[in-house]
Design a protein around this motif. Structure first.
Motif, PDB file in Angstrom:
ATOM      1  N   TYR A   1       0.848  -1.184   0.000  1.00 42.56           N
ATOM      2  CA  TYR A   1       0.000   0.000   0.000  1.00 42.56           C
ATOM      3  C   TYR A   1       0.888   1.241   0.000  1.00 42.56           C
ATOM      4  N   ARG A   2       0.329   2.315  -0.497  1.00 40.79           N
ATOM      5  CA  ARG A   2       0.946   3.608  -0.257  1.00 40.79           C
ATOM      6  C   ARG A   2      -0.028   4.447   0.563  1.00 40.79           C
TER       7      ARG A   2
ATOM      8  N   GLY B   1      -5.675   8.141   2.734  1.00 37.09           N
ATOM      9  CA  GLY B   1      -5.673   6.846   3.406  1.00 37.09           C
ATOM     10  C   GLY B   1      -4.662   5.904   2.791  1.00 37.09           C
ATOM     11  N   LEU B   2      -4.975   4.626   2.835  1.00 34.96           N
ATOM     12  CA  LEU B   2      -4.115   3.594   2.263  1.00 34.96           C
ATOM     13  C   LEU B   2      -4.717   3.134   0.940  1.00 34.96           C
ATOM     14  N   ARG B   3      -3.887   3.137  -0.071  1.00 38.70           N
ATOM     15  CA  ARG B   3      -4.332   2.685  -1.385  1.00 38.70           C
ATOM     16  C   ARG B   3      -3.495   1.487  -1.815  1.00 38.70           C
ATOM     17  N   LEU B   4      -4.184   0.471  -2.302  1.00 37.96           N
ATOM     18  CA  LEU B   4      -3.525  -0.778  -2.653  1.00 37.96           C
ATOM     19  C   LEU B   4      -2.834  -0.672  -4.003  1.00 37.96           C
TER      20      LEU B   4
ATOM     21  N   GLU C   1      -1.447  -9.672  -8.290  1.00 35.32           N
ATOM     22  CA  GLU C   1      -2.611  -9.014  -8.869  1.00 35.32           C
ATOM     23  C   GLU C   1      -2.501  -7.524  -8.664  1.00 35.32           C
ATOM     24  N   LYS C   2      -2.994  -6.781  -9.617  1.00 35.20           N
ATOM     25  CA  LYS C   2      -2.982  -5.333  -9.516  1.00 35.20           C
ATOM     26  C   LYS C   2      -4.007  -4.881  -8.485  1.00 35.20           C
ATOM     27  N   GLY C   3      -3.605  -3.845  -7.769  1.00 32.29           N
ATOM     28  CA  GLY C   3      -4.536  -3.197  -6.855  1.00 32.29           C
ATOM     29  C   GLY C   3      -5.198  -2.025  -7.547  1.00 32.29           C
ATOM     30  N   ASP C   4      -5.419  -0.967  -6.781  1.00 32.62           N
ATOM     31  CA  ASP C   4      -6.137   0.187  -7.312  1.00 32.62           C
ATOM     32  C   ASP C   4      -5.238   1.183  -8.051  1.00 32.62           C
ATOM     33  N   ILE C   5      -3.960   1.194  -7.703  1.00 38.08           N
ATOM     34  CA  ILE C   5      -3.054   2.179  -8.312  1.00 38.08           C
ATOM     35  C   ILE C   5      -1.745   1.522  -8.740  1.00 38.08           C
TER      36      ILE C   5
END
Lengths: 115, 115
Positions: free
Chosen positions: A35-36, A42-45, A56-60
């Motif tokens: 996460y960043r 917040g936290l983005r995957l 697997e790709k997360g959101d960003i």
């Protein structure tokens, strides 16, 4: 005591450099996550992995890649660092489903600054 | 897609008093898990409390308890007898019981406990 260890606490890199962030867990967890964390967001995957060599790709995921050659190690790679990748990076791990609402175990984070 | 909303960016409370942090979420699923995480200034994120959606009883961990309102999709955290060590960022998180094991986090609430 079980641990998720991130190799660097603070890192300063130059624009265009290839950057490796390492994460190691000693709990034999199947799932690992990057996460960043940015203020107000917040936290983005970014990416996650549920098995060796699986990802697997997360959101960003743009601008990032990952590697998981061994179960305990999950690496985040910034192919060509840019200033907008300046952030706090958090690694986490968890066991697989079937174990109820088990939470993540987090690492201490890596504060990356790209100049 | 699931979302998690924390509408209070910052809060403060006097030592020994009680404070409630709000969290709402959106999902079409009937069963899922909810969590509150604490991130002290030293940055290591730790799990505070967890709730399974199919359990009606609100979870409690010492001074920490939740008010889980499934129909309203609300999951607030109550901290009783606040202590200086409770000063931290608090994140609400959602996890589905099916599919992947990734969490969706809110944007966080910064809590400051005043002496």
């Amino acid at each position: 005591d079980v641990k998720v260890t991130q190799s660097s606490r603070y890192l300063v890199k130059r624009t265009g450099e290839k950057v490796f962030l390492e994460c190691v867990q000693d709990m034999d967890h199947e799932n690992m996550f990057w996460y960043r964390q940015d203020p107000g967001l917040g936290l983005r995957l970014i990416y996650f992995s549920y098995d060796v060599k699986m990802k697997e790709k997360g959101d960003i995921p743009e601008g990032y890649s990952v590697s998981r050659e061994k179960k305990e190690r999950f690496s985040l790679i910034l192919e060509s660092a840019s200033t907008n990748q300046t952030s706090m990076y958090l690694c986490a791990s968890s066991p697989t489903a079937g174990t109820g609402p088990v939470g993540y175990t987090f690492g201490s984070g890596t504060r990356l600054t790209v100049v | 897609a699931q979302t998690v909303t924390q509408s209070q960016p910052e809060m403060s409370v006097q030592e020994a008093e009680t404070v409630t942090l709000s969290c709402t979420y959106d999902t079409s699923e009937n069963n899922y898990y909810l969590f509150w995480y604490k991130q002290p200034p030293s940055r290591q994120m730790i799990l505070v409390i967890r709730q399974e959606a199919y359990k009606q009883q609100n979870a409690t961990e010492n001074r920490f308890s939740v008010n889980f309102q499934k129909a309203a999709k609300s999951f607030s955290l109550k901290i009783s007898d606040s202590q200086l060590g409770d000063t931290a960022m608090y994140f609400c998180a959602f996890r589905s019981t099916s599919g992947t094991y990734k969490y969706i986090f809110g944007t966080g609430t910064r809590l400051k406990v005043l002496a």
